[in-house]
Each structure stands twice: as structure tokens, then as C-alpha cells.
Design a protein around this motif. Structure first.
Motif, mmCIF file in Angstrom:
data_model
loop_
_atom_site.group_PDB
_atom_site.id
_atom_site.type_symbol
_atom_site.label_atom_id
_atom_site.label_comp_id
_atom_site.label_asym_id
_atom_site.label_seq_id
_atom_site.Cartn_x
_atom_site.Cartn_y
_atom_site.Cartn_z
ATOM 1 N N THR A 175 0.758 -1.172 -0.012
ATOM 2 C CA THR A 175 -0.077 0.040 0.022
ATOM 3 C C THR A 175 1.140 1.173 0.008
ATOM 4 O OG1 THR A 175 -0.046 0.057 2.544
ATOM 5 C CG2 THR A 175 -1.869 -1.165 1.249
ATOM 6 N N LEU A 176 2.144 1.166 -0.177
ATOM 7 C CA LEU A 176 3.066 2.308 -0.012
ATOM 8 C C LEU A 176 2.632 3.634 -0.712
ATOM 9 C CD1 LEU A 176 5.707 3.008 1.342
ATOM 10 C CD2 LEU A 176 7.020 2.448 -0.575
ATOM 11 N N LYS A 177 2.295 3.321 -2.025
ATOM 12 C CA LYS A 177 2.190 4.738 -2.713
ATOM 13 C C LYS A 177 0.516 5.094 -2.781
ATOM 14 C CE LYS A 177 5.945 3.865 -5.978
ATOM 15 N NZ LYS A 177 6.100 3.772 -7.441
ATOM 16 N N SER A 178 -0.481 4.408 -1.895
ATOM 17 C CA SER A 178 -1.976 4.822 -1.702
ATOM 18 C C SER A 178 -2.156 4.540 -0.457
ATOM 19 C CB SER A 178 -2.627 4.000 -2.765
ATOM 20 O OG SER A 178 -2.445 2.548 -2.628
ATOM 21 N N LYS A 179 -1.497 5.508 0.343
ATOM 22 C CA LYS A 179 -1.971 5.228 1.982
ATOM 23 C C LYS A 179 -3.166 5.766 2.138
ATOM 24 C CE LYS A 179 2.960 4.911 3.461
ATOM 25 N NZ LYS A 179 3.856 5.444 4.281
ATOM 26 N N ASN A 180 -3.541 6.787 1.441
ATOM 27 C CA ASN A 180 -4.805 7.426 1.628
ATOM 28 C C ASN A 180 -6.008 6.636 1.099
ATOM 29 O OD1 ASN A 180 -4.083 7.954 -1.029
ATOM 30 N ND2 ASN A 180 -5.149 9.627 -1.409
ATOM 31 N N THR A 181 -6.098 5.807 0.210
ATOM 32 C CA THR A 181 -6.936 4.718 -0.116
ATOM 33 C C THR A 181 -6.686 3.272 0.370
ATOM 34 O OG1 THR A 181 -5.617 4.485 -2.206
ATOM 35 C CG2 THR A 181 -7.419 5.988 -2.178
ATOM 36 N N ALA A 182 -5.979 3.159 1.597
ATOM 37 C CA ALA A 182 -5.650 1.909 2.188
ATOM 38 C C ALA A 182 -6.033 1.944 3.396
ATOM 39 C CB ALA A 182 -4.213 1.378 1.881
ATOM 40 N N GLU A 183 -6.282 0.928 4.192
ATOM 41 C CA GLU A 183 -6.637 1.037 5.613
ATOM 42 C C GLU A 183 -6.049 -0.290 6.316
ATOM 43 O OE1 GLU A 183 -10.467 0.125 8.089
ATOM 44 O OE2 GLU A 183 -10.579 2.146 7.124
ATOM 45 N N ILE A 184 -5.086 -0.328 7.084
ATOM 46 C CA ILE A 184 -4.106 -1.027 7.752
ATOM 47 C C ILE A 184 -4.929 -1.129 9.252
ATOM 48 C CG2 ILE A 184 -1.983 -2.133 8.537
ATOM 49 C CD1 ILE A 184 -0.820 -0.516 6.093
ATOM 50 N N THR A 185 -5.127 -2.316 9.718
ATOM 51 C CA THR A 185 -5.692 -2.636 10.993
ATOM 52 C C THR A 185 -4.752 -3.630 11.855
ATOM 53 O OG1 THR A 185 -7.888 -1.881 10.667
ATOM 54 C CG2 THR A 185 -7.386 -2.982 12.486
ATOM 55 N N ALA A 186 -4.012 -3.565 12.906
ATOM 56 C CA ALA A 186 -3.598 -4.534 13.540
ATOM 57 C C ALA A 186 -4.397 -5.040 14.566
ATOM 58 C CB ALA A 186 -2.335 -3.732 14.340
ATOM 59 N N LEU A 187 -4.558 -6.261 14.574
ATOM 60 C CA LEU A 187 -5.241 -7.041 15.835
ATOM 61 C C LEU A 187 -4.593 -7.795 16.575
ATOM 62 C CD1 LEU A 187 -8.018 -8.021 16.590
ATOM 63 C CD2 LEU A 187 -8.076 -9.763 14.856
ATOM 64 N N HIS A 188 -4.717 -7.675 18.004
ATOM 65 C CA HIS A 188 -4.038 -8.450 18.949
ATOM 66 C C HIS A 188 -5.200 -8.885 19.905
ATOM 67 C CE1 HIS A 188 -0.876 -10.277 21.436
ATOM 68 N NE2 HIS A 188 -1.628 -9.870 22.397
ATOM 69 N N ILE A 189 -5.282 -10.243 20.121
ATOM 70 C CA ILE A 189 -6.202 -11.022 20.991
ATOM 71 C C ILE A 189 -5.357 -11.650 21.901
ATOM 72 C CG2 ILE A 189 -8.068 -12.572 20.817
ATOM 73 C CD1 ILE A 189 -8.687 -12.247 17.939
ATOM 74 N N GLU A 190 -5.638 -11.375 23.229
ATOM 75 C CA GLU A 190 -5.226 -12.086 24.345
ATOM 76 C C GLU A 190 -5.991 -13.195 24.891
ATOM 77 O OE1 GLU A 190 -1.832 -12.281 26.695
ATOM 78 O OE2 GLU A 190 -2.161 -10.774 24.928
ATOM 79 N N PRO A 191 -5.477 -14.511 25.364
ATOM 80 C CA PRO A 191 -6.287 -15.142 25.753
ATOM 81 C C PRO A 191 -6.801 -15.031 27.139
ATOM 82 C CG PRO A 191 -4.343 -16.457 25.048
ATOM 83 C CD PRO A 191 -4.177 -14.771 24.812
#
Length: 428
Positions: A175-191
Motif C-alpha cells: 500500500t506504499l503509494k496509496s496510503k490514503n486509499t488503504a486501511e491497515i488494522t493491527a489485531l491482537h487477541i489475548e487469551p
């Protein structure tokens, strides 16, 4: 059906019709005639009536709403359930009449309770209209909705920070050249069985601290989601599907070696053919051959394309190799195009089984891409590649069925592979 049974059924239906059409309206009329609103001639009595109405609404509307929310309903659905449960009808009036006949309720209190039943019943329609109106206002504008739908959404699910950082580098490469049209979400789930309630805030900060620092250095906007669950696999599936992600990226530590995520998401289970060999160490030791076998279907599935990163300290996607063994590998073209466009990657499509000769549409798509970016795409048909060429690669892009095939064949070049992205196209 015997004649007696038919007669009995017809008789019961007639009784029900008489009850509904004649007796029920008469009961409401009877209750209305017994209600003496004129007795409520004191402001204090009306204040007591207001308190009764308030307690009734809190008891059923608020109680039902919170209960529905507790079991997982959305706020809109929970409030709607509360509004419907708040309605007092026939049963309420029957109880009031019995209480009045027994002398438990005075004429004034009976009238107050009837007023409460009527008001809470009349509240239902306007309450539902208000709830629908308020949540309709919260919907994004059409322009914003179109913009959100056009975004390329990537969900990174990781257990350890170093895995999350590698996944972030990969998402950035796409997504390097279109960061405004991309959406990155980091998900961490703890037991849930490994975390105390007083540790939640601290654990959430610790889980995302390093990945946020890397994202800031990359100038890559990133959203974070922290959850606690006893069923991590289902939670990831639900999060990906609810947010309509285009690509779900998983780290190898959770998906391949424990045999849980991969089996649940992609209908595969995993086994390590050579269990005595540990996976890529920081010294780039030889990796084990890992195969995936078909598993039974599960109810919860990911709608997005799923990628599993076998990480060997992945940072950049400057040189990428794509082995082709199956005609269904054509879906990899979209990811190849993204890597070339966003990371200026030099991509080698390795057709060592001459699949492209048989798959005309696949060959044509690659040919068109090669014409657009002639200096970034190369098609190889050699049977073997030397170790020096493998050492120059930053990433191997391969479909999961293709990986399954080469692992079963125990190809001798597997231990030369760089960081590997296994892809399964699960889009509907």
C-alpha cells in the motif's frame, strides 16, 4: 382424521374466534370502566404515577436493553428489544384486575397502574421510530461510504510484536503509494485465561507499542484493535468479516506450527514432516518441510483473501519470486501488480511446470502486465534456479495449494526460500 377430532378442532377454533373478537374487547372496555382517572385529583398522586411509570420503564426497557447488549446484540437491536419489552398489554391488565378484585390495589393505585400500562404501551411506536432515526443519522454520508468501500483493507493478526512488525512491513509494501486509499488494522487477541482485568490496559499498550513505533517511522497510518477471547480463531474470523477486510495476514507462529488458525480459516490442518528441525532461526538455519492436509468444513470462514507469512526477517519487497504450479494461481496476479506498483518490486514468475502454456487467460494477464512494466516483471521457465538467485530474493509469493504440492514433493530448493507469503483466495 376421525370425525370427532375434526369436530373438536373446529369447536376450539370457534371458541378462540369468539374470545378474540368478542370477549377480549369487552375485557378492555370493562377495565376502562373500572378505571377512575378522576380520583387522581392531587398533584402528589400524579407525581406517584410518574414515579411508577419511571420505575416500570427502567425495569423493563433498561433491563431488557442491558441484557440484550450483554449477550452480544448491537446497541440498536438492544434498544429495540427494550422498547418492545417495555410494552404492557393484556397480561398486565389481567393482573391489575385480579389485584383490584382481591382488594390488594386501591381504586387510586389501580388507576395509576392502568395509566402506566397505557403510556408504556403507547411509547413503543415512537420509541422505535426514534431509535431508527438516531441510528440512521449515525450512518456515514454516501460519499464517505463510497470512499470506505474503495479502500483496500488489510487486517494484521499477530501474537508477538516481531511477527506484527513483519506483517506491517508486508502491508506497507502492498500500500506504499496509496496510503490514503488503504486501511491497515493491527489485531491482537489475548487469551482470556491468561489475563487479569487489572492488566488489560497495560497489556494493550505493550502489545502495540513496537508496531506503532515502526508504523510512525514508515509514516503508515494504522488502527489497532485489542480483544480478549477464549476462542481466538473465531474472534479473528468475526473481526475480519465484520470489517469486510480485503486481505487477512497471519503470522506463522500461530497458523502453521500450532495447527489451529490454518485449519480453522482455510480448512487445512498442519503437520511438521521433520519435527526435529526447528523453523527459521535468526541464523537462517534450514527450515522444516511443512505440509497441509484437507480438513472438515467449519461454520465460520473468512471472506477475505488470507495470507500466512513465513517470516525470515522480512523488511522490503524489492525482489519477489512467484513459483507457478497450478492454473488456479491466476489470482496471484493482483498481488504481483500491487507489489510492483507500490514497492517497485522486481518480480520473477517461475513457470517451471509450463502451466502458463496451458492457461491462456493467466498468460495473457501476465503479458499485459509485462508490457506495462517491462523492467519489473520476468517470466522464467527453467527447471532449477541456483542458490545465488534465491539468496537475492526478499519474498516468495505462492498459493497455498501450490505450497502444499511442492512440500509433498520435497523440492530440494525449499530450504533456499526467503520469507514466504502463502496466499489462499477466499473472496466470495
Amino acid at each position: 382424521m376421525p370425525e370427532s377430532s375434526r369436530f373438536r378442532t373446529a369447536f376450539i377454533e370457534k371458541i378462540e374466534d369468539v374470545s378474540t373478537l368478542l370477549l377480549l374487547p369487552l375485557f378492555f372496555v370493562y377495565t376502562g370502566l373500572r378505571t377512575q382517572i378522576g380520583l387522581l385529583n392531587d398533584p402528589q398522586l400524579w407525581m406517584i404515577t410518574a414515579v411508577i411509570i419511571l420505575v416500570a420503564v427502567i425495569g423493563k426497557f433498561a433491563g431488557s436493553t442491558l441484557a440484550a447488549r450483554f449477550v452480544g446484540q448491537s446497541w440498536k437491536d438492544s434498544l429495540s428489544i427494550g422498547a418492545l419489552m417495555n410494552t404492557r398489554g393484556l397480561m398486565e391488565l389481567i393482573v391489575l384486575n385480579i389485584g383490584y378484585d382481591l382488594g390488594v390495589l386501591s381504586a387510586e393505585l389501580f388507576s395509576m397502574m392502568v395509566v402506566m400500562a397505557l403510556i408504556t404501551t403507547f411509547m413503543t411506536g415512537p420509541s422505535l421510530d426514534l431509535i431508527n432515526y438516531l441510528y440512521r443519522l449515525k450512518k456515514p454520508s454516501i460519499q464517505q461510504e463510497i470512499q470506505n468501500k474503495s479502500k483496500f483493507k488489510i487486517l494484521l493478526s499477530f501474537a508477538k510484536s516481531n511477527t506484527g512488525i513483519s506483517l506491517l512491513h508486508l502491508a506497507d509494501a502492498l500500500t506504499l503509494k496509496s496510503k490514503n486509499t488503504a486501511e491497515i488494522t493491527a489485531l491482537h487477541i489475548e487469551p482470556s485465561n491468561e489475563l487479569h482485568h487489572y492488566e488489560v490496559e497495560t497489556q494493550e499498550q505493550d502489545s502495540f507499542r513496537e508496531i506503532k513505533e515502526v508504523a510512525a517511522n514508515l509514516e503508515q497510518p494504522i488502527q489497532t484493535i485489542f480483544k480478549i477471547s477464549s476462542d481466538i480463531d473465531s474472534e479473528i474470523v468475526q473481526t475480519s468479516n465484520e470489517q469486510r477486510q480485503d486481505l487477512l495476514l497471519l503470522g506463522v507462529s500461530e497458523s502453521i506450527y500450532e495447527g489451529s488458525l490454518l485449519g480453522r480459516f482455510l480448512d487445512f490442518t498442519s503437520r511438521i514432516i521433520n519435527p526435529e528441525k526447528l523453523f527459521h532461526t535468526v541464523t537462517n538455519a534450514e527450515s522444516p518441510f511443512t505440509a497441509f492436509d484437507r480438513n472438515q468444513q467449519i461454520n465460520a470462514k473468512v471472506n477475505a483473501m488470507v495470507g500466512i507469512l513465513i517470516d525470515k526477517n522480512f523488511v522490503k519487497a524489492r525482489r519477489v519470486i512467484v513459483p507457478i504450479l497450478l492454473k488456479n494461481d491466476e489470482f496471484l496476479t493482483a498481488i504481483i501488480q500491487r507489489l510492483i506498483h507500490h514497492s517497485d518490486a522486481q518480480v520473477m514468475v517461475w513457470d517451471f511446470d509450463q502451466i502458463l502454456r496451458k492457461q491462456e487467460s493467466f498468460r495473457e494477464r501476465l503479458r499485459q502486465l509485462e508490457q506495462l512494466v517491462p523492467n519489473h516483471l520476468t517470466i522464467l521457465e527453467e527447471k532449477n534456479l541456483d542458490a545465488d538467485l534465491w539468496a537475492q530474493q526478499d519474498l516468495m509469493l505462492i498459493s497455498l495449494p501450490c505450497w502444499h504440492k511442492i512440500v509433498n514433493k520435497k523440492m530440494d530448493w525449499l530450504h533456499h526460500t526467503p520469507s514466504t507469503l502463502l496466499l489462499a483466495d477466499r473472496k466470495k
